[in-house]
Write a protein that holds these residues in place. Sequence first.
Motif, PDB file in Angstrom:
ATOM      1  N   LEU A   5      77.767 111.233  57.946  1.00  0.00           N
ATOM      2  CA  LEU A   5      77.641 110.461  56.705  1.00  0.00           C
ATOM      3  C   LEU A   5      77.521 111.438  55.544  1.00  0.00           C
ATOM      4  N   ILE A   6      78.583 111.526  54.762  1.00  0.00           N
ATOM      5  CA  ILE A   6      78.624 112.454  53.626  1.00  0.00           C
ATOM      6  C   ILE A   6      78.246 111.691  52.362  1.00  0.00           C
ATOM      7  N   GLY A   7      77.211 112.204  51.693  1.00  0.00           N
ATOM      8  CA  GLY A   7      76.653 111.515  50.536  1.00  0.00           C
ATOM      9  C   GLY A   7      75.483 110.640  50.945  1.00  0.00           C
ATOM     10  N   ALA A   8      74.796 111.039  51.999  1.00  0.00           N
ATOM     11  CA  ALA A   8      73.729 110.218  52.602  1.00  0.00           C
ATOM     12  C   ALA A   8      72.566 109.934  51.652  1.00  0.00           C
ATOM     13  N   ASN A   9      72.340 110.792  50.684  1.00  0.00           N
ATOM     14  CA  ASN A   9      71.225 110.564  49.751  1.00  0.00           C
ATOM     15  C   ASN A   9      71.662 109.955  48.434  1.00  0.00           C
ATOM     16  N   GLY A  10      72.921 109.554  48.345  1.00  0.00           N
ATOM     17  CA  GLY A  10      73.405 108.864  47.158  1.00  0.00           C
ATOM     18  C   GLY A  10      73.055 107.390  47.220  1.00  0.00           C
ATOM     19  N   GLU A  11      73.505 106.645  46.234  1.00  0.00           N
ATOM     20  CA  GLU A  11      73.167 105.224  46.122  1.00  0.00           C
ATOM     21  C   GLU A  11      73.583 104.428  47.375  1.00  0.00           C
ATOM     22  N   ILE A  12      74.809 104.595  47.816  1.00  0.00           N
ATOM     23  CA  ILE A  12      75.281 103.864  48.993  1.00  0.00           C
ATOM     24  C   ILE A  12      74.725 104.487  50.271  1.00  0.00           C
ATOM     25  N   GLY A  13      74.695 105.804  50.326  1.00  0.00           N
ATOM     26  CA  GLY A  13      74.202 106.498  51.505  1.00  0.00           C
ATOM     27  C   GLY A  13      72.779 106.115  51.876  1.00  0.00           C
ATOM     28  N   GLY A 155      82.228  96.555  44.642  1.00  0.00           N
ATOM     29  CA  GLY A 155      81.952  96.287  43.239  1.00  0.00           C
ATOM     30  C   GLY A 155      80.704  97.084  42.860  1.00  0.00           C
ATOM     31  N   LYS A 156      80.032  96.688  41.814  1.00  0.00           N
ATOM     32  CA  LYS A 156      78.811  97.374  41.384  1.00  0.00           C
ATOM     33  C   LYS A 156      77.757  97.244  42.489  1.00  0.00           C
ATOM     34  N   VAL A 157      77.306  98.376  42.998  1.00  0.00           N
ATOM     35  CA  VAL A 157      76.438  98.388  44.179  1.00  0.00           C
ATOM     36  C   VAL A 157      75.155  97.592  43.967  1.00  0.00           C
ATOM     37  N   SER A 158      74.580  97.667  42.789  1.00  0.00           N
ATOM     38  CA  SER A 158      73.326  96.941  42.541  1.00  0.00           C
ATOM     39  C   SER A 158      73.503  95.426  42.590  1.00  0.00           C
ATOM     40  N   ASP A 159      74.749  94.955  42.495  1.00  0.00           N
ATOM     41  CA  ASP A 159      75.022  93.510  42.556  1.00  0.00           C
ATOM     42  C   ASP A 159      75.430  93.027  43.952  1.00  0.00           C
ATOM     43  N   ILE A 160      75.559  93.948  44.889  1.00  0.00           N
ATOM     44  CA  ILE A 160      76.035  93.592  46.236  1.00  0.00           C
ATOM     45  C   ILE A 160      74.839  93.391  47.165  1.00  0.00           C
ATOM     46  N   VAL A 166      76.560  96.934  54.112  1.00  0.00           N
ATOM     47  CA  VAL A 166      76.422  97.498  55.456  1.00  0.00           C
ATOM     48  C   VAL A 166      77.488  96.915  56.383  1.00  0.00           C
ATOM     49  N   ALA A 167      77.710  95.620  56.316  1.00  0.00           N
ATOM     50  CA  ALA A 167      78.701  94.954  57.175  1.00  0.00           C
ATOM     51  C   ALA A 167      80.109  95.515  56.943  1.00  0.00           C
ATOM     52  N   ALA A 168      80.434  95.832  55.717  1.00  0.00           N
ATOM     53  CA  ALA A 168      81.768  96.370  55.413  1.00  0.00           C
ATOM     54  C   ALA A 168      81.979  97.725  56.088  1.00  0.00           C
ATOM     55  N   TYR A 169      80.985  98.598  55.969  1.00  0.00           N
ATOM     56  CA  TYR A 169      81.109  99.917  56.594  1.00  0.00           C
ATOM     57  C   TYR A 169      81.088  99.805  58.115  1.00  0.00           C
ATOM     58  N   LEU A 170      80.260  98.912  58.654  1.00  0.00           N
ATOM     59  CA  LEU A 170      80.238  98.704  60.106  1.00  0.00           C
ATOM     60  C   LEU A 170      81.582  98.176  60.604  1.00  0.00           C
ATOM     61  N   LYS A 171      82.188  97.280  59.841  1.00  0.00           N
ATOM     62  CA  LYS A 171      83.498  96.742  60.216  1.00  0.00           C
ATOM     63  C   LYS A 171      84.516  97.879  60.346  1.00  0.00           C
ATOM     64  N   ILE A 181      91.792  98.126  53.176  1.00  0.00           N
ATOM     65  CA  ILE A 181      90.946  98.321  52.000  1.00  0.00           C
ATOM     66  C   ILE A 181      89.993  97.136  52.030  1.00  0.00           C
ATOM     67  N   ILE A 182      88.744  97.390  52.385  1.00  0.00           N
ATOM     68  CA  ILE A 182      87.753  96.324  52.533  1.00  0.00           C
ATOM     69  C   ILE A 182      87.041  96.151  51.196  1.00  0.00           C
ATOM     70  N   LYS A 183      87.287  95.049  50.550  1.00  0.00           N
ATOM     71  CA  LYS A 183      86.713  94.781  49.232  1.00  0.00           C
ATOM     72  C   LYS A 183      85.388  94.058  49.394  1.00  0.00           C
ATOM     73  N   VAL A 184      84.381  94.558  48.676  1.00  0.00           N
ATOM     74  CA  VAL A 184      83.033  93.995  48.786  1.00  0.00           C
ATOM     75  C   VAL A 184      82.532  93.593  47.400  1.00  0.00           C
ATOM     76  N   ASN A 185      82.274  92.305  47.251  1.00  0.00           N
ATOM     77  CA  ASN A 185      81.666  91.765  46.043  1.00  0.00           C
ATOM     78  C   ASN A 185      82.451  92.026  44.770  1.00  0.00           C
ATOM     79  N   TYR A 186      83.675  91.590  44.761  1.00  0.00           N
ATOM     80  CA  TYR A 186      84.487  91.664  43.536  1.00  0.00           C
ATOM     81  C   TYR A 186      84.071  90.508  42.687  1.00  0.00           C
TER      82      TYR A 186
END
Length: 186
Positions: A5-13, A155-160, A166-171, A181-186
């Motif tokens: 996991l690259i970027g593990a300490n970022g917002e999504i990580g 989309g904007k992570v704080s709104d998701i 998590v489900a998108a990355y697991l998929k 291209i898995i779109k999340v919260n457009y």
Amino acid sequence: MKILLIGANGEIGQILKPAFTKNHEIISAGRNSGDFRIDVSDSDSIEKIFKEIKDIDACICVAGDCYTGDLLSLDEEKLNIGIKNKLLGQVNLVLIGQKYLNDNGSFTLTSGKMADKPVKNNISKAIVNGGINSFVLATSLELERGIRINAISPGKVSDIPVSDLVAAYLKSIETTINGEIIKVNY
């Protein structure tokens, strides 16, 4: 599954790491923190991490800087921030990492909704995210040894809702999809 996991300490990580640790072995990497150090804008750094970590089943990248600003402030130097970090960094992860990833492994890159729905002051993000999506679509046709590639376009992570992200990355890593291209919260 052993996941880099690259970027593990970022917002999504920071969202993904604890959720994935329940069922997978997570190796965290980042520019300034994590189990390993990596600078995605440096090919040598990418090669080094793949040589150091053996038997990787999945590589997820949620790292990469990009410039935000209006058209009048945009120039080649500012545009290159996103191109060198987020776009070329993720491209090089795949170009280099495909030699090291386990058979039937997967790459999950991160783009963003600006590729499809740009807003003012985000031209650089639109270019970079669109490039990542196009790279995933084309590369999925040519990867060998059963290796797959997908992109998550949030989309904007704080709104998701965390569960949706998590489900998108697991998929991407736990199913057999390829070139999506898995779109999340457009």
